[in-house]
Design an enzyme around this catalytic site. Structure first.
Site, PDB file in Angstrom:
ATOM      1  CB  THR A 166      -0.888   0.030   1.259  1.00  0.00           C
ATOM      2  OG1 THR A 166      -1.654  -1.164   1.300  1.00  0.00           O
ATOM      3  CG2 THR A 166      -1.818   1.233   1.226  1.00  0.00           C
ATOM      4  CE  LYS A 208      -5.071  -0.907   1.550  1.00  0.00           C
ATOM      5  NZ  LYS A 208      -5.419  -2.097   2.258  1.00  0.00           N
ATOM      6  CE  LYS A 230       1.557   2.256   4.141  1.00  0.00           C
ATOM      7  NZ  LYS A 230       2.129   0.984   3.730  1.00  0.00           N
TER       8      LYS A 230
HETATM    9  P1  NAD Z   1       5.752  -5.917   7.536  1.00  0.00           P
HETATM   10  O1  NAD Z   1       6.512  -4.803   8.141  1.00  0.00           O
HETATM   11  O2  NAD Z   1       5.348  -7.079   8.392  1.00  0.00           O
HETATM   12  O3  NAD Z   1       6.563  -6.506   6.267  1.00  0.00           O
HETATM   13  C1  NAD Z   1       7.355  -5.738   5.419  1.00  0.00           C
HETATM   14  C2  NAD Z   1       8.607  -6.546   5.132  1.00  0.00           C
HETATM   15  O4  NAD Z   1       9.414  -5.841   4.188  1.00  0.00           O
HETATM   16  C3  NAD Z   1       9.476  -6.762   6.373  1.00  0.00           C
HETATM   17  O5  NAD Z   1       9.695  -8.150   6.571  1.00  0.00           O
HETATM   18  C4  NAD Z   1      10.774  -6.012   6.048  1.00  0.00           C
HETATM   19  O6  NAD Z   1      11.929  -6.632   6.585  1.00  0.00           O
HETATM   20  C5  NAD Z   1      10.769  -6.054   4.538  1.00  0.00           C
HETATM   21  N1  NAD Z   1      11.594  -5.037   3.915  1.00  0.00           N
HETATM   22  C6  NAD Z   1      11.684  -3.711   4.206  1.00  0.00           C
HETATM   23  N2  NAD Z   1      12.564  -3.111   3.386  1.00  0.00           N
HETATM   24  C7  NAD Z   1      13.039  -4.074   2.566  1.00  0.00           C
HETATM   25  C8  NAD Z   1      13.979  -4.071   1.495  1.00  0.00           C
HETATM   26  N3  NAD Z   1      14.606  -2.969   1.118  1.00  0.00           N
HETATM   27  N4  NAD Z   1      14.227  -5.239   0.861  1.00  0.00           N
HETATM   28  C9  NAD Z   1      13.609  -6.386   1.238  1.00  0.00           C
HETATM   29  N5  NAD Z   1      12.707  -6.443   2.245  1.00  0.00           N
HETATM   30  C10 NAD Z   1      12.430  -5.302   2.896  1.00  0.00           C
HETATM   31  O7  NAD Z   1       4.467  -5.251   6.857  1.00  0.00           O
HETATM   32  P2  NAD Z   1       3.124  -5.983   6.370  1.00  0.00           P
HETATM   33  O8  NAD Z   1       2.112  -5.939   7.450  1.00  0.00           O
HETATM   34  O9  NAD Z   1       3.490  -7.281   5.742  1.00  0.00           O
HETATM   35  O10 NAD Z   1       2.649  -4.958   5.248  1.00  0.00           O
HETATM   36  C11 NAD Z   1       3.236  -4.922   3.951  1.00  0.00           C
HETATM   37  C12 NAD Z   1       2.419  -3.984   3.083  1.00  0.00           C
HETATM   38  O11 NAD Z   1       1.061  -4.456   3.034  1.00  0.00           O
HETATM   39  C13 NAD Z   1       2.339  -2.558   3.606  1.00  0.00           C
HETATM   40  O12 NAD Z   1       2.425  -1.675   2.527  1.00  0.00           O
HETATM   41  C14 NAD Z   1       0.979  -2.504   4.308  1.00  0.00           C
HETATM   42  O13 NAD Z   1       0.438  -1.196   4.336  1.00  0.00           O
HETATM   43  C15 NAD Z   1       0.171  -3.423   3.419  1.00  0.00           C
HETATM   44  N6  NAD Z   1      -0.996  -4.035   4.060  1.00  0.00           N
HETATM   45  C16 NAD Z   1      -0.877  -4.608   5.294  1.00  0.00           C
HETATM   46  C17 NAD Z   1      -2.000  -5.190   5.888  1.00  0.00           C
HETATM   47  C18 NAD Z   1      -1.915  -5.846   7.255  1.00  0.00           C
HETATM   48  O14 NAD Z   1      -2.961  -6.177   7.821  1.00  0.00           O
HETATM   49  N7  NAD Z   1      -0.717  -6.064   7.804  1.00  0.00           N
HETATM   50  C19 NAD Z   1      -3.232  -5.208   5.222  1.00  0.00           C
HETATM   51  C20 NAD Z   1      -3.310  -4.655   3.941  1.00  0.00           C
HETATM   52  C21 NAD Z   1      -2.177  -4.071   3.377  1.00  0.00           C
END
Ligand code: NAD
Length: 288
Positions: A93, A168, A243
Site C-alpha cells: 500500500t 485502496k 498510514k
Molecule cells: P511488515 O513490516 O510485516 O513486512 C514488510 C517486510 O518488508 C518486512 O519483513 C521487512 O523486513 C521487509 N523489507 C523492508 N525493506 C526491505 C527491502 N529494502 N528489501 C527487502 N525487504 C524489505 O508489513 P506488512 O504488514 O506485511 O505490510 C506490507 C504492506 O502491506 C504494507 O504496505 C501494508 O500497508 C500493506 N498491508 C498490510 C496489511 C496488514 O494487515 N498487515 C493489510 C493490507 C495491506
C-alpha cells in the site's frame, strides 16, 4: 512459473507461501532473518539480495512497507535485474504518485507492471483469500491476474497505473470514517439507555447498517466474533489505518478533492495511535 518475492513480512510471508502451494518456484528475499527463515520453511528459495532473487524470473512480486522503499527496491534491484519481459507486481500500500512513477520507470525499461494493493489482513494473506485491486494496462493486468489469483479470492482491474492504490485508499478512508461513526452511535445509544445488543438488532436491519457494524462490530459480545472480543488484539492495526488515512489525505490534496470527514478521521486516529497503534482500529471506541 519462476517468481521473485521481495518483502516476506506479516503479509508477504503468507502470500509467498501460497505461490509455492500453487506450484510456482519462488525466489525470495527480505532484510529480516526471521522472515527469511519462515519463508524457507514454506518452500521458498532464499537469495542473498533482491537483485539476485530477480535473476531469471518470469515475474516479480513485492510487499513492502512504504513508497520510498518500493521506489528504491525497483530502481536498484528490480528494473534492469529481472529479465526483459518479466511482469512486475507491487502489492504494497503506497501513495498513488509513487505507484505511477515506478510504473513509468518500469515501462520505460519495457516491463509490464501493475500496482495491486490488497484488502484483507494477515489471516486473508495466509489463507489466500485477499482481494486485489489492480492498476495497469490491460495486457499487464492479464499477465498479473493468474499470479494474483493464487493469493486471493478476488482480482479486480481498477484501470490505469495507480488506480489500484486510488481504490485502496478511497476504500480505507471510507472504512475509517464509518468505523468512527459506528463507534459514536453505539456509545451514544448506551448513554441514552439502549443496550448495545438492542441497538445492534435495530440498526443492523435499518438504514445505519454498515460493514463496521455487521461484520466488524467494535462492541464486545455483539455481532460476529471480531477483534473487540479479543481485547482488540489482532485484526487491522490502528497504525496501519492511520498510514492509509495519511495516504488518502495526500491524495486528496494532490487531486483537489474535498474530504472533510477523511481529514477528521485522520486526526482522530492520529491522536489514538500515539499510545494504541498496535490495537485493532475498532478500539477507537474506547475514546468515545
Ligand atoms: P511488515 O513490516 O510485516 O513486512 C514488510 C517486510 O518488508 C518486512 O519483513 C521487512 O523486513 C521487509 N523489507 C523492508 N525493506 C526491505 C527491502 N529494502 N528489501 C527487502 N525487504 C524489505 O508489513 P506488512 O504488514 O506485511 O505490510 C506490507 C504492506 O502491506 C504494507 O504496505 C501494508 O500497508 C500493506 N498491508 C498490510 C496489511 C496488514 O494487515 N498487515 C493489510 C493490507 C495491506
Amino acid at each position: 512459473m519462476k517468481i521473485a518475492f521481495i518483502g516476506l513480512g506479516n503479509m508477504g510471508g503468507g502470500m509467498a507461501a501460497n505461490l509455492v502451494k500453487a506450484g510456482h518456484e519462488v525466489r525470495a528475499f527480505d532484510l529480516s532473518e526471521a522472515a527469511v527463515a519462515a519463508a524457507r520453511e514454506h518452500g521458498c528459495a532464499i537469495l542473498a539480495s533482491a537483485a539476485e532473487a530477480c535473476d531469471g524470473v518470469d515475474a516479480v512480486v513485492t510487499m513492502l512497507p512504504n513508497g520510498a522503499i518500493v521506489k528504491a527496491v525497483y530502481t536498484n534491484d528490480v528494473i534492469g535485474k529481472a529479465p526483459a519481459g518479466a511482469v512486475l507486481l507491487d502489492c504494497s500500500t503506497i501513495d498513488v504518485a509513487t505507484a505511477r512513477d515506478v510504473t513509468t520507470l518500469a515501462e520505460a525499461a519495457a516491463y509490464d507492471m501493475v500496482d495491486a494493493p490488497v484488502s484483507g489482513g494477515i489471516a486473508a494473506a495466509n489463507a489466500g483469500t485477499l482481494t486485489f485491486m489492480v492498476g495497469g494496462t490491460e495486457s499487464a493486468f492479464k499477465r498479473a491476474e493468474p499470479i494474483l489469483q493464487a493469493m486471493g479470492k478476488a482480482v479486480i482491474h481498477a484501470g490505469a497505473a495507480g488506480n489500484g492504490q486510488a481504490a485502496k485508499i478511497c476504500n480505507n478512508m471510507l472504512l475509517g470514517i464509518h468505523m468512527i461513526g459506528t463507534c459514536e452511535a453505539f456509545a451514544m445509544a448506551q448513554k441514552l439507555g439502549l443496550e448495545p445488543q438492542t441497538f445492534y438488532d435495530i440498526s443492523s436491519v435499518s438504514s445505519g447498517q454498515n460493514w463496521s457494524m455487521t461484520s466488524y462490530c467494535p462492541v464486545p459480545g455483539v455481532g460476529p466474533t471480531t477483534p473487540a472480543d479479543n481485547e482488540y488484539q489482532g485484526g487491522f492495526a490502528t497504525a496501519l489505518m492511520l498510514k492509509d488515512l495519511k495516504l488518502a489525505m495526500e491524495a486528496a490534496v494532490s487531486s483537489g478533492a474535498s474530504t472533510p470527514l477523511g481529514k477528521h478521521a485522520q486526526e482522530l486516529y492520529e491522536a489514538f495511535a500515539d499510545e494504541n497503534g498496535g490495537l485493532d482500529f475498532s478500539a477507537i471506541i474506547k475514546t468515545l
